[in-house]
Design an enzyme around this catalytic site. Structure first.
Site, PDB file in Angstrom:
ATOM      1  N   CYS A  33       0.840  -1.206   0.000  1.00  0.00           N
ATOM      2  CA  CYS A  33       0.000   0.000   0.000  1.00  0.00           C
ATOM      3  C   CYS A  33       0.877   1.259   0.000  1.00  0.00           C
ATOM      4  O   CYS A  33       1.542   1.553   0.995  1.00  0.00           O
ATOM      5  CB  CYS A  33      -0.900  -0.048   1.232  1.00  0.00           C
ATOM      6  SG  CYS A  33      -1.766   1.476   1.598  1.00  0.00           S
ATOM      7  N   CYS A  36       0.062   3.810   2.683  1.00  0.00           N
ATOM      8  CA  CYS A  36       0.496   3.293   3.990  1.00  0.00           C
ATOM      9  C   CYS A  36       1.976   3.602   4.211  1.00  0.00           C
ATOM     10  O   CYS A  36       2.381   3.970   5.324  1.00  0.00           O
ATOM     11  CB  CYS A  36       0.270   1.788   4.071  1.00  0.00           C
ATOM     12  SG  CYS A  36      -1.452   1.283   3.917  1.00  0.00           S
TER      13      CYS A  36
END
Length: 109
Positions: A33, A36
């Site tokens: 991600c 993230c």
């Protein structure tokens, strides 16, 4: 203690870690991600800044899908704020460190 790093939360330690007297911020994330990875440095800094006053943890949704399902995490990063084991706030997406710190300070009171 965190020693300046966010705690890796698993099904074995999650409830005990976020169920204590200190407020908790839990980052639901995954290796793949991009957003993230963008927020990860801020989470690590918050772990240092709030060491001893709040619990800062991370849940890898690929490794711990049951925790993510329990809290209905559909998008990552999802940041959940806990007080005595109960969810008291949620943010989805990248946020500034200042915004997250302000939310934690409000929980600490």
């Amino acid at each position: 203690m965190t020693d300046g790093k966010a705690l890796e939360l698993t099904s074995e330690n999650f409830d005990a870690t976020v169920g204590g007297d200190q407020p908790s911020l839990v980052d639901f994330w995954a290796e793949w991600c991009g957003p993230c990875r963008m927020i990860a440095p801020a989470i690590s800094e918050l772990a240092e800044d709030f060491d001893g006053r709040a619990v800062i943890g991370k849940v890898n949704v690929d490794d711990e899908p049951r925790i993510a399902e329990k809290f209905r995490v559909r998008s990552i990063p999802t940041l959940l704020f806990f007080q005595k084991g109960e969810v008291v706030g949620q943010i989805v997406g990248v946020q500034s460190k200042a915004n997250l710190a302000a939310r934690l300070e409000a929980l600490i009171g």
